[in-house]
Design a protein around this motif. Sequence first.
Motif, short mmCIF file in Angstrom:
data_model
loop_
_atom_site.label_atom_id
_atom_site.label_comp_id
_atom_site.label_asym_id
_atom_site.label_seq_id
_atom_site.Cartn_x
_atom_site.Cartn_y
_atom_site.Cartn_z
N ALA A 209 4.48 -35.15 24.31
CA ALA A 209 5.67 -34.53 23.73
C ALA A 209 5.40 -33.15 23.13
CB ALA A 209 6.27 -35.44 22.67
N ASN A 270 10.71 -38.07 27.47
CA ASN A 270 11.98 -37.43 27.77
C ASN A 270 11.77 -35.92 27.70
OD1 ASN A 270 14.59 -36.06 27.06
ND2 ASN A 270 15.40 -38.14 27.28
N TYR A 272 13.77 -33.33 28.10
CA TYR A 272 14.73 -32.56 27.31
C TYR A 272 14.45 -32.71 25.82
CZ TYR A 272 19.09 -31.19 25.07
OH TYR A 272 20.01 -30.60 24.25
N ALA A 273 14.20 -33.96 25.38
CA ALA A 273 13.93 -34.20 23.96
C ALA A 273 12.64 -33.50 23.53
CB ALA A 273 13.84 -35.70 23.69
N ALA A 274 11.62 -33.53 24.39
CA ALA A 274 10.35 -32.89 24.04
C ALA A 274 10.51 -31.38 23.93
CB ALA A 274 9.30 -33.24 25.09
N SER A 276 13.23 -29.81 23.18
CA SER A 276 14.00 -29.55 21.97
C SER A 276 13.12 -29.64 20.73
CB SER A 276 15.15 -30.56 21.86
OG SER A 276 16.07 -30.39 22.91
N PHE A 277 12.24 -30.65 20.70
CA PHE A 277 11.36 -30.80 19.54
C PHE A 277 10.45 -29.59 19.38
CE2 PHE A 277 7.31 -32.14 17.66
CZ PHE A 277 7.76 -32.66 16.45
N TYR A 311 13.97 -34.83 10.69
CA TYR A 311 14.22 -34.52 12.11
C TYR A 311 14.98 -35.66 12.77
CZ TYR A 311 13.66 -32.66 16.77
OH TYR A 311 13.92 -32.14 18.02
N GLN A 312 14.60 -36.89 12.45
CA GLN A 312 15.31 -38.03 12.99
C GLN A 312 16.77 -38.03 12.53
OE1 GLN A 312 14.95 -40.34 15.17
NE2 GLN A 312 16.71 -41.62 14.62
N LEU A 315 17.80 -33.32 13.09
CA LEU A 315 17.14 -32.30 13.92
C LEU A 315 16.90 -31.02 13.12
CD1 LEU A 315 19.03 -32.71 17.33
CD2 LEU A 315 16.97 -33.88 16.55
N HIS A 442 11.01 -43.85 15.98
CA HIS A 442 11.19 -42.42 16.20
C HIS A 442 10.50 -41.61 15.10
CE1 HIS A 442 15.03 -42.79 18.89
NE2 HIS A 442 13.95 -43.30 19.44
N TYR A 446 7.61 -38.78 15.52
CA TYR A 446 7.71 -37.40 15.06
C TYR A 446 6.62 -37.09 14.04
CZ TYR A 446 12.35 -37.51 17.21
OH TYR A 446 13.40 -37.64 18.10
#
Length: 467
Positions: A209, A270, A272-274, A276-277, A311-312, A315, A442, A446
Amino acid sequence: MTVFFRHSKHLLASLALFSVLGMMLAMRPTPTAMERVMTRGELVVMTRPSNTTYYQDQHGYTGMEYELAKGFADSLGVELRMLESDDPSYIRYAIRKGTADMAAAGLVATAERSESLHFTTDYQKVDSLVVRRLDTPRIRGMEDLTGKRVAVAAGSSHAELLVKAQLENPGLEFQEVEEASPEQLLALVEDGQVDYTLIHSNNYSLQRALWPELIADYTAATDMPLAWAFNPKDDQSLYLAAQRYLTQAKANGTTAKLEDRFYGHVEQFNLYAARSFIRHLEDRLPRYEELFRKAEGNSGFDWRLLAALAYQESLWDPGAISPTGVKGLMMLTNDTARQMGISDRTDPAQSILAGADYLRHTHDRIPARIPEPSRTWMALAAYNVGFGHLEDARVLTQSQGGNPDNWQDVKQRLPMLANPAYAGQLRYGNARGGQAVIYVRHIRRYYDLLVWAENSRRRDDTLIALN
């Protein structure tokens, strides 16, 4: 002559005494490896700092290797002292030299290494993966690395794999980078300094990630055994004790529980999620990092855990608002805001400090006998689902023969709170307990990423230099 004779008699007597002492010392048995540890009261272990072996989080030192080694030291009744090195060659040298009693460093027990080290039974198996950028051609065999820029850590099992591959593909070349961590090698690939590197599957699953533009879609080797290493010149007393400990750890589920603890919260990747992070890590987190650090001082929680919670929740968006009306970085309800004494939930400073205080309040309600990290994971679950519902899950856990003080057991019962079949056993009624399990998973993910990001290229633009 008389004087000389008298001195000669003394000299002969001294020589005879030294001779007797020498014989006595020679006859005294050499301490065994186990005796040296017990006399010292300390087990000295060489390790490699890594997210799969040994690192520091809010509760102190941890990691798969550390927890296993700590368990072994505890079984012997001695203290544990860890020595660190990023160089696999030095780790092997230190064991043979006697600098440490053993190595617990994520070492693969290869045939070549077994010529100079004595390996225990494996405690985990991993694959060796080839990592590339998404825009780099996919390889379907080691021969595809011919003519490509490949870099691996010097003295690593990956280097041994590539040496063997060269026997069938003489044109294959690679560079061994001294004292390179997996993070540094991944940074070299991402920055385009090299085309490919190799990484163990357990490390990749935890790191992916942080490197969303990289992918490992070719397996160079499978089921590579990770094991502890000992000096083959030592007697086998300590080695056999380690063998017994690891065998028992497998049999009683200790190893499986540790694998679940360190890898069980790693989700399916994921992209997209990675992405974004990483974008939020670089763009948003710096705006609030000092506030999280201040909240750490007030609450006692690692600022990275508080940042992971935020973040959870949002964001890291202070203007976030949910359909149910919770707001801000920590997504506080009106009731929680009043309880914590703040007036503006969308103010980052107020939200972070209040959220940290509320987590501390919840954590303090968890029985003190519950050990970490279970106590913190339960506090996070209660932050999400409510303290009463957490208690219901703990009661269910105990009634079903589980350990109500262990997060691994409690998280299996939390989803039951939504099952009408258990309604009669719930003091606080039905709840979406399964959502709380996902919520904690989650945050743990993170948090781990934030801990490792601080030790990687993500928070330090300094790259290792290639020769």
